[in-house]
Scaffold this motif. Structure first.
Motif, PDB file in Angstrom:
ATOM      1  N   UNK A  41       0.507  -1.276   0.038  1.00  9.12           N
ATOM      2  CA  UNK A  41      -0.074  -0.031  -0.248  1.00  9.12           C
ATOM      3  C   UNK A  41       1.133   1.390   0.060  1.00  9.12           C
ATOM      4  N   UNK A  42       1.959   1.514   1.047  1.00 13.00           N
ATOM      5  CA  UNK A  42       2.833   2.771   0.700  1.00 13.00           C
ATOM      6  C   UNK A  42       3.496   2.570   0.047  1.00 13.00           C
ATOM      7  N   UNK A  43       3.851   1.374  -0.173  1.00 11.81           N
ATOM      8  CA  UNK A  43       5.269   1.284  -1.051  1.00 11.81           C
ATOM      9  C   UNK A  43       7.179   0.819  -1.060  1.00 11.81           C
ATOM     10  N   UNK A  66       2.422   8.692   8.312  1.00 15.42           N
ATOM     11  CA  UNK A  66       2.942   8.202   7.095  1.00 15.42           C
ATOM     12  C   UNK A  66       1.453   7.361   7.405  1.00 15.42           C
ATOM     13  N   UNK A 122      -2.115   6.367   8.914  1.00 19.04           N
ATOM     14  CA  UNK A 122      -3.366   7.316   8.659  1.00 19.04           C
ATOM     15  C   UNK A 122      -3.676   6.891  10.836  1.00 19.04           C
ATOM     16  N   UNK A 130       3.540   2.515  -5.556  1.00 18.55           N
ATOM     17  CA  UNK A 130       3.458   1.827  -5.584  1.00 18.55           C
ATOM     18  C   UNK A 130       1.792   1.495  -6.824  1.00 18.55           C
ATOM     19  N   UNK A 168      -1.197   1.598  -4.908  1.00 19.98           N
ATOM     20  CA  UNK A 168      -1.742   2.430  -4.504  1.00 19.98           C
ATOM     21  C   UNK A 168      -1.768   4.039  -5.397  1.00 19.98           C
ATOM     22  N   UNK A 209      -2.243   7.345  -7.046  1.00 19.26           N
ATOM     23  CA  UNK A 209      -3.466   7.458  -8.492  1.00 19.26           C
ATOM     24  C   UNK A 209      -2.947   8.775  -7.956  1.00 19.26           C
ATOM     25  N   UNK A 229       3.857  10.705   0.319  1.00 18.88           N
ATOM     26  CA  UNK A 229       5.092  11.380   1.203  1.00 18.88           C
ATOM     27  C   UNK A 229       6.633  10.884  -0.548  1.00 18.88           C
ATOM     28  N   UNK A 261      12.003   8.649  -3.859  1.00 23.72           N
ATOM     29  CA  UNK A 261      11.499   7.210  -2.678  1.00 23.72           C
ATOM     30  C   UNK A 261      10.138   8.032  -2.898  1.00 23.72           C
ATOM     31  N   UNK A 262       8.959   7.021  -3.429  1.00 27.33           N
ATOM     32  CA  UNK A 262       7.671   7.516  -3.282  1.00 27.33           C
ATOM     33  C   UNK A 262       7.119   6.512  -2.144  1.00 27.33           C
ATOM     34  N   UNK A 263       6.415   6.746  -1.333  1.00 23.01           N
ATOM     35  CA  UNK A 263       5.578   6.479  -0.809  1.00 23.01           C
ATOM     36  C   UNK A 263       4.013   7.132  -0.906  1.00 23.01           C
ATOM     37  N   UNK A 264       2.976   6.502  -0.190  1.00 26.16           N
ATOM     38  CA  UNK A 264       1.426   6.663  -0.737  1.00 26.16           C
ATOM     39  C   UNK A 264       1.264   6.606   0.976  1.00 26.16           C
ATOM     40  N   UNK A 265       0.431   7.631   0.942  1.00 17.34           N
ATOM     41  CA  UNK A 265      -0.202   7.323   2.585  1.00 17.34           C
ATOM     42  C   UNK A 265      -1.730   7.312   2.157  1.00 17.34           C
ATOM     43  N   UNK A 266      -2.542   6.580   3.125  1.00 21.64           N
ATOM     44  CA  UNK A 266      -3.511   6.424   2.289  1.00 21.64           C
ATOM     45  C   UNK A 266      -4.872   6.981   3.905  1.00 21.64           C
ATOM     46  N   UNK A 267      -5.792   7.271   4.037  1.00 25.16           N
ATOM     47  CA  UNK A 267      -6.454   8.032   4.852  1.00 25.16           C
ATOM     48  C   UNK A 267      -7.128   7.444   5.918  1.00 25.16           C
ATOM     49  N   UNK A 282     -15.415   6.770 -11.870  1.00 27.49           N
ATOM     50  CA  UNK A 282     -13.415   7.070 -11.273  1.00 27.49           C
ATOM     51  C   UNK A 282     -12.824   6.181 -11.663  1.00 27.49           C
TER      52      UNK A 282
END
Lengths: 235, 163
Positions: free
Chosen positions: A108-110, A173, A175, B105, B107, B109, B115, B130-136, B152
């Motif tokens: 999910x975060x990578x 990072x 949630x 990653x 996720x 989009x 981050x 370095x690419x990180x996705x943070x979801x809620x 969507x």
């Protein structure tokens, strides 16, 4: 001579059996009944063990705090044994928590891990309490060991509210805590059943481990066999 | 030792002493908590900067390794040569253009939190590896009937199909 923690010898096994049954039920709902999450898909199912593990890890450490306070107040060594047991089970849960989190984070975060406030404070919690367990191994005098590890537990407990609030106090990072409003009702059953499953397992393990700690203490402070014989004869 | 062997509770003298230890421990714990939660440590310890923070830092953002966090601006994702990509990271007040060489990653989009770790470089963009996705904290089942929002989904595929 009763060192405590064995008043209900069968209870831990019953608790563990209930825990296993609940865990199978909750995991069945989590894996086969609940739908996949709309964006994360199947990988979100790890939440059904990750979140209950987090709750119970903090609960085990909180019980350790209670044991530390009661031990310092009453000086009863059964509470020292319970302290050791709950810290050990709490550390196990915190370690599992970090592993589950890493498995969830990678897709999910990578990344497997990052020094985000929530992750960092959780690692601090794990290592602080592992440190207390280590401290106990190095102190031979049971009284000093009990007092020092209780004092250390009270101080290290400061990290627990920091872990909880880390996601609100700092950019992170990780949630925020989810709440019933942010989680679909189809996901409630596996989350709640597994929360109780791990609670039962944890309580059973702590009881068994406290019994073991009490037996070890009894062996530690018992007079050597020959001396005991003499004492027995004179008594 | 006799206190332990005869009876698994401590002597009264010990209990009096350990209660002082407990008080001491609580004082130390209380001070530690007050310092961490109440003092300026919260402002000095940051995990990432928002685009607004980054603009406010000015030249300090150039050359230093920093994390930038925000939302991927809708419609801003562009593919670069190789595995790289470009997009805008925004918060309520600022936008920063990011060129990232990290593999995104799944996720990743439009309109999701990210981050990125890297630095501001000459040319006025943020170079990240370095690419990180943070979801809620929202976990939702797909809606009944129309399992996936087609509009969507189409938008999402379009925004990432070049990656």
């Amino acid at each position: 001579m009763d060192y405590g923690n064995n008043r209900f010898p069968r209870t831990p096994y019953i608790l563990i059996a209930i825990g296993v049954a609940l865990f199978l039920t909750g995991s069945y709902f989590g894996l086969f009944v609940a739908p996949p999450e709309r964006y994360m898909g199947e990988v979100q199912r790890i939440m059904y063990v990750h979140v209950p593990t987090a709750w119970n890890a903090l609960l085990a450490i909180t019980f350790a705090l209670v044991c530390a306070i009661i031990f310092l107040f009453k000086g009863e060594f059964k509470w020292d044994a319970r302290l050791e047991a709950s810290i050990e089970v709490g550390c196990l849960l915190a370690f599992l928590l970090c592993c589950q989190g890493a498995i969830w984070a990678k897709p999910t975060w990578g990344v497997w891990w990052d020094w985000d406030p929530r992750l960092t404070t959780t690692a601090v919690l794990l290592f602080a309490f592992l440190g207390i367990l280590t401290l106990r191994k190095f102190v031979d005098d049971p009284v000093k060991r009990g007092v020092w590890s209780s004092v250390a537990t009270i101080i290290a407990y400061v990290d627990v509210p920091i872990v909880y609030f880390s996601v609100r106090w700092w950019n992170s990072l990780h949630q925020l805590q989810s709440s019933p409003e942010t989680v679909s009702s189809q996901f409630y059953i596996p989350l709640r059943v597994n929360a109780f499953a791990i609670l039962f397992l944890m309580t059973g393990f702590i009881m068994l481990r406290a019994r073991l700690a009490s037996l070890r203490l009894a062996q530690e402070v018992a007079p050597p066999p020959m001396l005991a014989e003499e004492v027995g004869e004179t008594a | 030792m006799s206190a332990v062997t005869n009876n698994p509770t401590a002597s009264d003298a010990m209990k009096r002493r350990t209660r002082w230890f407990m008080l001491g421990a609580f004082v130390v714990a209380g001070i530690a908590f007050a310092v961490i939660s109440g003092s300026g440590i919260n402002e000095n310890l940051v995990y990432y900067w928002t685009p607004t923070d980054l603009h406010a830092a000015g030249n300090k953002a150039y050359g230093a390794t920093i994390r930038l966090g925000g939302m991927v601006a809708p419609g801003s994702i562009r593919k670069q040569a190789g595995s790289g990509l470009e997009f805008d990271v925004r918060d309520s007040a600022g936008v920063v253009h990011v060129k990232s060489s990290g593999v995104p990653p799944q996720m990743f989009r439009e309109s999701i939190g990210v981050v990125v770790e890297g630095t501001m470089v000459n040319g006025g963009y943020f170079k990240s590896s370095r690419l990180m996705v943070s979801h809620n904290n929202e976990y939702k089942a797909p809606e009944k009937g129309h399992a996936v929002d087609q509009k969507q989904l189409k938008k999402m595929i379009e925004s990432t199909e070049d990656l």
